[in-house]
Design a protein around this motif. Structure first.
Motif, PDB file in Angstrom:
ATOM      1  N   TRP A   1       0.340   6.804  -8.980  1.00  0.00           N
ATOM      2  CA  TRP A   1       0.721   6.392  -7.345  1.00  0.00           C
ATOM      3  C   TRP A   1      -0.107   7.949  -6.047  1.00  0.00           C
ATOM      4  CZ3 TRP A   1       4.965   2.580  -7.776  1.00  0.00           C
ATOM      5  CH2 TRP A   1       4.821   1.817  -8.600  1.00  0.00           C
TER       6      TRP A   1
ATOM      7  N   GLU B   1      -1.302   7.930  -1.532  1.00  0.00           N
ATOM      8  CA  GLU B   1      -1.809   7.480  -0.883  1.00  0.00           C
ATOM      9  C   GLU B   1      -3.016   6.680   0.159  1.00  0.00           C
ATOM     10  OE1 GLU B   1      -2.040   8.597   4.062  1.00  0.00           O
ATOM     11  OE2 GLU B   1      -1.592   9.773   2.822  1.00  0.00           O
ATOM     12  N   GLY B   2      -2.316   5.688   0.268  1.00  0.00           N
ATOM     13  CA  GLY B   2      -3.960   4.880   0.218  1.00  0.00           C
ATOM     14  C   GLY B   2      -3.437   2.995  -0.770  1.00  0.00           C
ATOM     15  N   LYS B   3      -2.939   3.578  -2.570  1.00  0.00           N
ATOM     16  CA  LYS B   3      -3.058   2.926  -3.515  1.00  0.00           C
ATOM     17  C   LYS B   3      -2.145   1.120  -3.209  1.00  0.00           C
ATOM     18  CE  LYS B   3      -2.769   1.649  -7.630  1.00  0.00           C
ATOM     19  NZ  LYS B   3      -3.849   1.134  -8.467  1.00  0.00           N
ATOM     20  N   ARG B   4      -3.072  -0.014  -3.941  1.00  0.00           N
ATOM     21  CA  ARG B   4      -2.734  -1.127  -3.403  1.00  0.00           C
ATOM     22  C   ARG B   4      -1.513  -0.981  -4.537  1.00  0.00           C
ATOM     23  NH1 ARG B   4      -6.343  -5.006  -0.788  1.00  0.00           N
ATOM     24  NH2 ARG B   4      -7.081  -5.483  -2.862  1.00  0.00           N
TER      25      ARG B   4
ATOM     26  N   ARG C   1       0.814  -1.559   0.484  1.00  0.00           N
ATOM     27  CA  ARG C   1       0.142  -0.241   0.045  1.00  0.00           C
ATOM     28  C   ARG C   1       1.039   1.183   0.025  1.00  0.00           C
ATOM     29  NH1 ARG C   1      -0.969   3.118   4.008  1.00  0.00           N
ATOM     30  NH2 ARG C   1      -0.056   1.852   5.427  1.00  0.00           N
TER      31      ARG C   1
ATOM     32  N   ASP D   1      -9.676  -5.189  -7.667  1.00  0.00           N
ATOM     33  CA  ASP D   1     -10.320  -4.178  -7.593  1.00  0.00           C
ATOM     34  C   ASP D   1     -10.623  -3.369  -8.892  1.00  0.00           C
ATOM     35  OD1 ASP D   1      -9.441  -3.786  -4.695  1.00  0.00           O
ATOM     36  OD2 ASP D   1      -7.419  -3.331  -5.402  1.00  0.00           O
TER      37      ASP D   1
ATOM     38  N   ILE E   1       6.600   2.534  -0.292  1.00  0.00           N
ATOM     39  CA  ILE E   1       5.634   1.050   0.384  1.00  0.00           C
ATOM     40  C   ILE E   1       4.900   0.606   1.177  1.00  0.00           C
ATOM     41  CG2 ILE E   1       4.551  -0.272  -0.888  1.00  0.00           C
ATOM     42  CD1 ILE E   1       6.379   0.812  -3.436  1.00  0.00           C
TER      43      ILE E   1
ATOM     44  N   THR F   1       4.240  -3.155   4.218  1.00  0.00           N
ATOM     45  CA  THR F   1       4.895  -4.003   3.044  1.00  0.00           C
ATOM     46  C   THR F   1       4.566  -4.803   3.873  1.00  0.00           C
ATOM     47  OG1 THR F   1       5.919  -6.237   1.832  1.00  0.00           O
ATOM     48  CG2 THR F   1       7.142  -4.478   3.149  1.00  0.00           C
TER      49      THR F   1
ATOM     50  N   TRP G   1       7.626  -1.055   6.007  1.00  0.00           N
ATOM     51  CA  TRP G   1       8.073  -0.002   4.664  1.00  0.00           C
ATOM     52  C   TRP G   1       9.057  -0.167   3.864  1.00  0.00           C
ATOM     53  CZ3 TRP G   1      11.952   3.543   4.526  1.00  0.00           C
ATOM     54  CH2 TRP G   1      11.540   3.674   6.090  1.00  0.00           C
TER      55      TRP G   1
ATOM     56  N   THR H   1      -4.442  -6.832  -6.308  1.00  0.00           N
ATOM     57  CA  THR H   1      -5.698  -6.200  -6.272  1.00  0.00           C
ATOM     58  C   THR H   1      -6.548  -6.476  -8.018  1.00  0.00           C
ATOM     59  OG1 THR H   1      -3.989  -4.810  -7.731  1.00  0.00           O
ATOM     60  CG2 THR H   1      -3.757  -4.833  -5.828  1.00  0.00           C
TER      61      THR H   1
END
Length: 202
Positions: free
Chosen positions: A78, A80-83, A11, A174, A25, A27, A60, A171
């Motif tokens: 990309w 914040e919060g993007k998987r 994320r 999504d 990221i 992890t 991270w 993902t």
């Protein structure tokens, strides 16, 4: 080198443009086992780890993304919060469960249709014209870092079936119509096309 078998869903914890794009990221990987300078495929983009650590119980790693990569991939979107689909580099002796993937994105494919077929989901994508010739039925492609088999091809459009397991472990659950997807064509297909071009000129 990678296999297209996703081993974690990361994320985006932060993304900042400071000359280049600097992304942190989150992890579930054990970051103590990740060397600085290691390569990790992030949604199919081979990126170099420039820092890693843990904060508030969350592991991270940091990557720096150049303008060239931003132009050729989805990395520029990309936030914040993007998987992200993650895969660590292949080690000698690892099982090759997918196909050989370099992590060098060739272009972007657009999701143009999503249809449920039983428990599976059929996704139709449209490839750029200059890459469509490399995509063939029953051939392999890497889409957002996932090794997948092409079901059918119609011009620049091609179809992929996703079973529930794949949607849960990546993902792909999504994805929506209109999304742009990182596309890497199969290395073998690239060389076959090259040989055909040479034979056609001789």
């Amino acid at each position: 080198m990678f296999t297209g078998i996703v081993t974690d869903i990361g994320r985006v914890a932060s993304a900042q443009m400071r000359g280049d794009l600097h992304v942190r990221i989150a992890t579930s990987y054990d970051v103590q086992g990740i060397d600085l300078g290691a390569s990790i495929a992030c949604d199919g983009c081979c990126l170099t780890v420039v820092d890693r650590g843990a904060a508030a119980g969350q592991n991270w790693f940091d990557v720096t993304i150049s303008a060239e990569s931003i132009d050729k991939t989805t990395a520029g979107t990309w936030a914040e919060g993007k998987r992200l689909n993650l895969e660590r580099a292949l080690k000698v002796g690892d099982e090759l469960g997918g196909h050989i993937v370099s992590g060098h994105v060739d272009g972007l494919a657009e999701v143009i249709r999503i249809e449920d077929e039983g428990e599976s989901t059929r996704v139709t994508l449209r490839a750029p014209v200059h890459l469509a010739k490399f995509i063939a039925p029953k051939g392999s492609v890497a889409l957002n870092g996932t090794s997948l088999t092409v079901n059918d091809v119609d011009g620049c459009d091609f179809g992929i079936n996703f079973i529930p397991h794949t949607k849960q472990q990546t993902t792909w659950g999504d994805v929506t119509t209109g999304d742009m997807i990182n596309l890497e064509i199969d290395t073998l297909a690239r060389y076959v096309a090259r040989l055909n071009d040479i034979q056609a000129r001789n």
